[in-house]
Design a protein around this motif. Structure first.
Motif, mmCIF file in Angstrom:
data_model
loop_
_atom_site.group_PDB
_atom_site.id
_atom_site.type_symbol
_atom_site.label_atom_id
_atom_site.label_comp_id
_atom_site.label_asym_id
_atom_site.label_seq_id
_atom_site.Cartn_x
_atom_site.Cartn_y
_atom_site.Cartn_z
ATOM 1 N N VAL A 95 103.060 16.090 113.345
ATOM 2 C CA VAL A 95 104.419 15.586 113.649
ATOM 3 C C VAL A 95 104.701 15.699 114.918
ATOM 4 O O VAL A 95 104.514 16.633 115.628
ATOM 5 N N ALA A 96 105.607 14.638 115.372
ATOM 6 C CA ALA A 96 106.214 14.545 116.598
ATOM 7 C C ALA A 96 107.558 15.216 116.603
ATOM 8 O O ALA A 96 108.323 14.525 115.819
ATOM 9 N N SER A 97 107.867 16.091 117.542
ATOM 10 C CA SER A 97 109.250 16.742 117.296
ATOM 11 C C SER A 97 109.893 16.673 118.701
ATOM 12 O O SER A 97 109.621 15.569 119.413
ATOM 13 N N PHE A 98 110.209 17.710 119.528
ATOM 14 C CA PHE A 98 110.933 17.454 120.821
ATOM 15 C C PHE A 98 109.845 17.795 121.785
ATOM 16 O O PHE A 98 108.771 18.397 121.495
ATOM 17 N N CYS A 99 109.957 17.697 123.079
ATOM 18 C CA CYS A 99 109.179 17.680 124.171
ATOM 19 C C CYS A 99 109.809 18.814 125.113
ATOM 20 O O CYS A 99 110.919 19.244 125.065
ATOM 21 N N SER A 100 108.834 19.540 125.815
ATOM 22 C CA SER A 100 109.101 20.680 126.662
ATOM 23 C C SER A 100 107.935 20.393 127.892
ATOM 24 O O SER A 100 107.184 20.149 127.579
ATOM 25 N N ALA A 113 112.654 24.997 123.200
ATOM 26 C CA ALA A 113 113.975 24.370 123.010
ATOM 27 C C ALA A 113 115.102 24.825 124.058
ATOM 28 O O ALA A 113 116.043 24.124 124.272
ATOM 29 N N CYS A 114 114.482 25.748 124.719
ATOM 30 C CA CYS A 114 115.697 26.225 125.929
ATOM 31 C C CYS A 114 114.932 25.709 127.300
ATOM 32 O O CYS A 114 115.167 26.040 128.357
ATOM 33 N N CYS A 115 113.948 24.665 127.153
ATOM 34 C CA CYS A 115 113.342 24.288 128.490
ATOM 35 C C CYS A 115 114.204 23.839 129.438
ATOM 36 O O CYS A 115 115.349 23.205 129.085
ATOM 37 N N GLU A 116 113.949 24.186 130.850
ATOM 38 C CA GLU A 116 114.946 23.916 131.801
ATOM 39 C C GLU A 116 115.104 22.371 132.067
ATOM 40 O O GLU A 116 116.286 22.022 132.485
ATOM 41 N N ILE A 117 114.360 21.392 131.714
ATOM 42 C CA ILE A 117 114.520 19.923 132.048
ATOM 43 C C ILE A 117 114.314 19.273 130.387
ATOM 44 O O ILE A 117 114.026 18.455 130.196
ATOM 45 N N PHE A 118 114.824 20.043 129.277
ATOM 46 C CA PHE A 118 114.957 19.661 127.883
ATOM 47 C C PHE A 118 115.688 18.147 127.906
ATOM 48 O O PHE A 118 115.228 17.465 127.284
ATOM 49 N N LEU A 119 116.964 18.266 128.623
ATOM 50 C CA LEU A 119 117.706 16.861 128.497
ATOM 51 C C LEU A 119 117.038 15.513 128.836
ATOM 52 O O LEU A 119 116.949 14.595 128.314
ATOM 53 N N PRO A 120 116.561 15.518 130.198
ATOM 54 C CA PRO A 120 115.877 14.324 130.733
ATOM 55 C C PRO A 120 114.587 14.326 129.944
ATOM 56 O O PRO A 120 114.355 13.028 129.693
ATOM 57 N N LEU A 121 113.792 15.156 129.692
ATOM 58 C CA LEU A 121 112.487 14.935 128.936
ATOM 59 C C LEU A 121 112.746 14.120 127.601
ATOM 60 O O LEU A 121 111.957 13.485 127.013
ATOM 61 N N ASN A 122 113.916 14.744 126.972
ATOM 62 C CA ASN A 122 114.109 14.112 125.581
ATOM 63 C C ASN A 122 115.156 13.158 125.346
ATOM 64 O O ASN A 122 114.616 12.015 124.912
ATOM 65 N N LEU A 123 116.018 13.333 125.956
ATOM 66 C CA LEU A 123 117.402 12.258 125.658
ATOM 67 C C LEU A 123 117.194 11.109 126.915
ATOM 68 O O LEU A 123 117.690 10.141 126.711
ATOM 69 N N GLY A 124 116.752 11.717 127.962
ATOM 70 C CA GLY A 124 116.677 10.738 129.145
ATOM 71 C C GLY A 124 115.568 9.885 129.436
ATOM 72 O O GLY A 124 115.638 8.936 130.247
ATOM 73 N N TYR A 151 111.021 8.732 124.717
ATOM 74 C CA TYR A 151 112.179 9.328 123.965
ATOM 75 C C TYR A 151 111.809 10.626 123.160
ATOM 76 O O TYR A 151 110.846 10.364 122.351
ATOM 77 N N PHE A 152 112.161 11.918 123.572
ATOM 78 C CA PHE A 152 111.681 13.176 122.994
ATOM 79 C C PHE A 152 110.224 13.073 123.067
ATOM 80 O O PHE A 152 109.541 13.726 122.238
ATOM 81 N N GLY A 153 109.610 12.484 124.238
ATOM 82 C CA GLY A 153 108.119 12.313 124.315
ATOM 83 C C GLY A 153 107.292 11.474 123.508
ATOM 84 O O GLY A 153 105.965 11.500 123.574
#
Length: 428
Positions: A95-100, A113-124, A151-153
């Motif tokens: 299963v592919a979920s979010f990236c960190s 989920a609190c990864c410091e670059i969560f937003l660019p890695l996933n939404l960016g 997108y989200f890796g």
């Protein structure tokens, strides 16, 4: 490097411009030797459509265009990058979920989920170095363009895609992909948002075994009593507490399932759609239902919630999953003294929250934003998969509707209109 015979082309759904119809096009599949060492080539069998995807497509969440979205994929591993640090093998079901990133302090303390670059890695739509990755395609006008991926890796609105390894979780093979992908984002988020309140203080407590202990029914069948006695005194009792869940999409349903599992004394489900209220009563066993349309003011809503809460105190835990500022205000104002309000839904960025600041202080309220439920997918997703296999998540049958790839735009329409809670694209 482990491989099998790979396709050279694959179908994908490209969003060429903000809000325009998705186009079903072909792109090249990277060869095994061209995979980045962190990447895994995955053939997705099913791709869930989430409101986050729709938000990026519509412009509510900034995204670069053209792009291939999708962040709820389920499929199998076709190849693994040379020199990979991942432990995936060809044939693994994932299963592919979010990236960190795996390197920052949050990732190292087991909170991806609190990864410091969560937003660019996933939404960016960037890789770990914050660079954009693009793939060429020909659109319906036969023009060659470049689509952003990762997108989200994962960009799982494609049949065969190169996926960042940290986005993937291995699962058992005896679950249908349409169910597995439905657990990847919204359901996982709601479930973990509630369950994480009961986790231990130590990093090592975020384990499958601990989740099993929290599930009293599961524990009684699968963990010997000595294990339960040893660890149960570390787990908070919720029998005197009230959980209020606002918004009954996939996130809200996951939160309700967790609330029932943890044994909250009162679980209240709130929505404006009577069909969804009946759904949670029938499929999850929630008896305390509230239609927010029945109240003319915040004051009326708050008084009703307090009247039906445990000891008429108000809610001790409130999950706002509808994404509306009005619901968030109503939920916060219904909190008991010392209560916690969790913002999981995504209201408009410019929406202002009209809450008297003095009440936050004198009522000792905690208001917290949470991404992905602060989940660790490698723990949460296998646990939820096992719940499906045990027949505990029959609600998924009532919320999933499958579509072929060429019906993507109909699926998005149905999700936007609330006709379907979890549309899923099934790849041939």
């Amino acid at each position: 490097m482990t491989t099998q015979t790979l396709p050279t082309k694959t179908q994908t759904l490209v969003a060429e411009e903000m809000g325009t119809p998705f186009q079903l096009v072909e792109i090249d599949v990277p060869s095994a030797k061209d995979l980045h060492h962190d990447d895994v080539l995955v053939r997705f069998h099913a791709s869930g459509i989430c409101h986050t995807d729709i938000g990026s497509w519509s412009g509510a969440i900034p995204a670069p265009f053209p792009c291939i979205l999708g962040h709820e994929g389920a499929g199998e591993v076709l190849a693994v990058g040379e020199g990979s640090k991942n432990d995936f093998q060809v044939g693994d079901q994932v299963v592919a979920s979010f990236c960190s990133c795996g390197d920052c302090k949050a990732c190292k303390r087991n909170e991806p989920a609190c990864c410091e670059i969560f937003l660019p890695l996933n939404l960016g739509l960037t890789d770990k170095t914050l660079n954009h990755i693009k793939v060429p395609y020909k659109n319906k006008s036969n023009e060659t363009k470049q689509a952003h991926v990762k997108y989200f890796g994962q960009s799982s609105f494609g049949n065969v895609m190169s996926v960042t390894g940290r986005s993937l979780t291995r699962i058992s093979k005896d679950i249908e992909p349409k169910y597995a992908c439905a657990l990847a984002c919204g359901f996982q988020t709601g479930f973990s948002t509630v369950v994480e309140r009961a986790k231990g203080k130590k990093e090592q407590d975020r384990t499958y075994e601990r989740y099993s202990i929290l599930d009293k029914e599961y524990s009684s069948k699968n963990i010997v009593s000595s294990q339960i006695e040893t660890k149960s005194n570390q787990i908070e009792s919720f029998e005197d507490e009230t959980l209020l869940v606002l918004g009954l999409g996939a996130v809200g349903l996951g939160a309700l399932v967790a609330g029932k599992m943890l044994g909250f004394g009162k679980v209240i489900a709130c929505d404006i759609n009577p069909t969804r209220l009946e759904l949670v009563k029938k499929e999850i066993g929630i008896d305390t239902l509230v239609n927010a349309k029945d109240f003319a003011s915040t004051e009326e809503f708050v008084q009703h919630i307090k009247n039906i809460s445990m000891y008429e105190r108000g809610t001790t835990l409130m999950i706002e999953a509808s994404g509306t500022a009005k619901a968030l205000k109503d939920g916060i104002m219904s909190l008991a003294v010392g209560g916690k309000g969790i913002v999981v839904g995504s209201p408009q960025q410019t929406a202002l929250l009209d809450i008297p600041s003095g009440l936050v202080l004198t009522n000792i309220w905690t208001i917290e934003g949470v991404l992905m439920g602060n989940s660790n997918p490698k723990v949460t997703i296998p646990f939820l998969v096992d719940m499906v296999k045990q027949g505990k998540l029959k609600v998924l049958d009532s919320i999933i509707k499958t579509y072929p790839p060429d019906q993507m735009n109909q699926a998005v329409h149905d999700a936007e209109k609330g006709i379907v809670i979890k549309p899923v694209i099934e790849w041939p």
